[in-house]
Design a protein around this motif. Sequence first.
Motif, mmCIF file in Angstrom:
data_model
loop_
_atom_site.group_PDB
_atom_site.id
_atom_site.type_symbol
_atom_site.label_atom_id
_atom_site.label_comp_id
_atom_site.label_asym_id
_atom_site.label_seq_id
_atom_site.Cartn_x
_atom_site.Cartn_y
_atom_site.Cartn_z
ATOM 1 N N PHE B 130 35.436 -54.832 -31.682
ATOM 2 C CA PHE B 130 35.142 -54.169 -32.952
ATOM 3 C C PHE B 130 36.173 -54.553 -34.008
ATOM 4 O O PHE B 130 35.848 -54.707 -35.182
ATOM 5 N N PHE B 133 35.144 -57.625 -35.562
ATOM 6 C CA PHE B 133 34.156 -57.362 -36.611
ATOM 7 C C PHE B 133 34.852 -57.007 -37.921
ATOM 8 O O PHE B 133 34.510 -57.529 -38.982
ATOM 9 N N VAL B 134 35.853 -56.124 -37.835
ATOM 10 C CA VAL B 134 36.551 -55.691 -39.041
ATOM 11 C C VAL B 134 37.251 -56.874 -39.705
ATOM 12 O O VAL B 134 37.158 -57.071 -40.918
ATOM 13 N N GLU B 137 34.863 -59.041 -41.495
ATOM 14 C CA GLU B 137 34.464 -58.502 -42.795
ATOM 15 C C GLU B 137 35.558 -58.726 -43.823
ATOM 16 O O GLU B 137 35.274 -59.052 -44.983
ATOM 17 N N THR B 171 25.342 -56.807 -39.751
ATOM 18 C CA THR B 171 24.480 -55.800 -39.132
ATOM 19 C C THR B 171 24.156 -56.173 -37.689
ATOM 20 O O THR B 171 24.227 -55.342 -36.783
ATOM 21 N N LEU B 174 27.018 -55.519 -35.425
ATOM 22 C CA LEU B 174 27.146 -54.111 -35.037
ATOM 23 C C LEU B 174 26.124 -53.730 -33.972
ATOM 24 O O LEU B 174 26.442 -52.987 -33.041
ATOM 25 N N PHE B 175 24.904 -54.243 -34.097
ATOM 26 C CA PHE B 175 23.894 -53.965 -33.065
ATOM 27 C C PHE B 175 24.373 -54.485 -31.702
ATOM 28 O O PHE B 175 24.283 -53.783 -30.687
ATOM 29 N N VAL B 177 27.512 -55.182 -30.726
ATOM 30 C CA VAL B 177 28.687 -54.445 -30.264
ATOM 31 C C VAL B 177 28.266 -53.081 -29.728
ATOM 32 O O VAL B 177 28.732 -52.647 -28.671
ATOM 33 N N GLY B 178 27.351 -52.417 -30.462
ATOM 34 C CA GLY B 178 26.884 -51.100 -30.033
ATOM 35 C C GLY B 178 26.219 -51.167 -28.666
ATOM 36 O O GLY B 178 26.501 -50.346 -27.787
ATOM 37 N N THR B 179 25.354 -52.173 -28.467
ATOM 38 C CA THR B 179 24.677 -52.299 -27.182
ATOM 39 C C THR B 179 25.684 -52.526 -26.058
ATOM 40 O O THR B 179 25.617 -51.893 -24.999
ATOM 41 N N TYR B 181 28.809 -51.731 -26.010
ATOM 42 C CA TYR B 181 29.590 -50.518 -25.774
ATOM 43 C C TYR B 181 28.763 -49.495 -24.993
ATOM 44 O O TYR B 181 29.276 -48.835 -24.081
ATOM 45 N N LEU B 187 35.483 -51.667 -25.601
ATOM 46 C CA LEU B 187 35.402 -52.683 -26.649
ATOM 47 C C LEU B 187 36.462 -53.758 -26.476
ATOM 48 O O LEU B 187 36.457 -54.760 -27.172
#
Lengths: 136, 516
Positions: B130, B133-134, B137, B171, B174-175, B177-179, B181, B187
Motif C-alpha cells: 500500500f 501505491f502512495v 501517487e 483505481t 486499489l482493487f 491491493v484490496g483483494t 489484503y 500488506l
Amino acid sequence: MEWLIALVIGVLTSTGVYLTLRARTFPVVLGLTLLAYGVNVFLFAMGRLTIGYPAVIDAAAEAYSDPLPQALVLTAIVIAFGMTAFLIVLSLKVRHELGNDHVDGLHQSNDEPTLQKNKQHKPSHSVSSNSEQGRN
Amino acid sequence: MSHLAAWPVFLPLIAGFIILFAKARGLPLQRVLNLLATAGLMILSIQLLIESSSGEHQVYLLGNWQAPFGIILLLDQLSALMLTITSVLAFAALSYAIATDTDKKGAHFHILFQILLFGLNGAFLTGDLFNLFVFFEVLLLASYGLLLHGGGRLRTKAGLHYVVINLLGATLFLFAVGTLYGILGTLNIADMAAKVAVLPAEDRGIVAAAGLLLLLVFGIKAAMFPLYLWMPAAYTHTAAPVAAMFAIMTKVGLYAIIRVHGTIFGETAGAMAHYYTQWILGLGLLTLVLAALGVMAARGLREQVAYLVLASVATLLIGVGLNTPLALSASLYYLIHSTMIAAGMFLLADIIASSRGPFSDRFESGYAMPKAILIGGMFMFGVIAITGMPPLSGFFGKILILNAALEHPWSGTILTLVLLSGFIMIVSMARTGTLLFYQVIPNTESKNKTETKATTRPFKKIPRLAVIGLFITSPLLVLFAQPITTFTESVAKQQFDTQRYIKAVLSQQPVNKETP
C-alpha cells in the motif's frame, strides 16, 4: 447486508467504467470519481463486514473489526480527492486551450492545420448539452 | 539498523520544502539548492550502493514497529542500483534544464522535481504494497505537474490522457491491493510471500487474478502492450529535461514487477510460482514489434526517441519474462544502459530541434545547423548505442538477453523478433540521420544565409555536456562490463532468493530503547 454492499460496489464500478469511456471530459471526471467511490467501499469491505465491534483495543470487547482497511480507505479517499481536484482543473485548462471538451482533443486552433468542422460532432451534441447542464 | 537507508526518501522531501520557501528569493537560489540536493542524493545513493553490495538486506522499520505490523523500507542491491541510476539521471536532466532555462517557463519546476525524486526513491525502497501505491501517487502527481510544465496545446492534450489513464491505474491498483489484503490479511510484501506459500488451494484463483490485475497496473506504468498508447504522445510533447527524467518512470513499473511479483510469486509460492511470466514475455514481444513499427512511422525525432524508449522497455520485459537469474542479470545491465542513453537521446533531440530553428524536429530537410559535425557525431553515437550495434553497451545488453533466451522454449520467436525489430530500428535511425544532417538546404544564396543565421542558433556548452555525460555511460558499461555483470548477477541472485528476503524482513527486531 453482503449482497447490498456487493450490489453498491458493482453499480458504482460499472457506471464509473461506462462514464470513463465517454468522449467528453466532464463524464470522464464523473466516471473516475464514481470508480474511486466504488473502490473505497470495496477496500472497506475487504476488512470483512462487522457490526458494533471496536477497531482499537478495548478491555470489554469480545471481538474486533479490522482497523487497517479503514486506514487504507482514509488514505485512498484523500488521494482520490486530490487527484479529482487536479483533473477538474486540467479539464478546464484543456477546454480552454483546445476550444472544446473532447477527450481526444479535436482541435481547431489557428496554428494547426485546420480540421474541418464536419458532421463528426453531430451524434454527440445531446451529450454536450447534457454536460453543459451538469456543469451549471 | 542504520538510518542512512531512509535518507534517500527524506532528503528530496526536505529539499522540496526548503526550495518551496526559497521561492521568494528568486530562481538562482532555487537552482543552487536543487543542484546541491540532487548532488547530495547522488553521493548518498552511491554510498548505499557500496554498502548494499555485501548482499545483506537492510530493513528499516519506520516508527520502530516490527515488520508485518509497521511499514518498512528495504534496501538491497536492486533498490540501491535503481536509486543510483535515478540520481545520476536527475543530475544530468537538472543541469540541462537549468542551462536551457526550461525552469523559467513555469512556476515550481524545482519543487516538483524534488517531489518526483521523493516519490521515485520511496517506490524503490518501500517494502509495503500500500505504501508503494502512495509513493506511486506522489511521483505521478509530481510528474503531472512536470509534464504540463511550460504549457502548450498538444502538451495539455497529452497530459490529459496521461492523467486519466494513471488515475484508472490507481483505481485498479486499489482493487488489486484490496483483494490481496482480503485473502492474505497483510500488506507487507515479504509477509505476503510467506502467506502465499501456505495458501489453501481454493484461494489460489482469486490471488492469481489479483496478481494479474496488479501486473496490469504496473504494465500501465511500464508502457506494456496494449497499455502504451499514452506514452509516445506524453514523452513527445513534454519539455526535454522532463522527458529525460521520465526515462526512469517506465522503469519504475518494471522495478515494481520484479520486486512485487518476483517476491510474492517467487519460488516459495509453490503451485503459483512464476505463473505471471508468460504474460510478460508474450506482451513484451508484442510491444517490441509495435515499438519498432512506431520508430519507423514516427514523424519527428522526439516521437521516434519515445518509440525507442518503448522498444527498450519491451526488451526489458522480455528479459524479465524469461525469468532466470541469468536473464534478470542481463536485463539489469540493459536497464542501466537504456535509461541513460534514452535520456541522453531526448536531450539531444531537443538540441537538434532548437538548432534547426523553424524546422524543429520534424523530418524535413532544413538548413544546416551550427556545429553540425559535433552534434551529428553525438547523434550517431547515441543511435549506435540505443539500437544495439557494436561496440557500445546496447549490443552487449542485447547479446546477454538473447544468450539467456537460448534455453527458453520460445527462443526461436524471441531471437527472430528481437533481431528483426533491431534491424528495423537501425534502418529508420539511419534514414533519420541522413535526413537531419546530410539532406540540408544548401545556403548558397546570401538571403538564405542571413535567414539561417537568424533562425538557427548555436547551443550553449553545458547542455551538450549533460548529453555527453549521459552517453559516456555506454562505453563505460562496455569497458567495465566484467565488474558490472558480476554485480548485476549478484543482484539477480539476491532477488531470486525469496527465502532470505522473507527471513530478513520478518526477523528484523525493533530497536529497544530500554536496553542499556
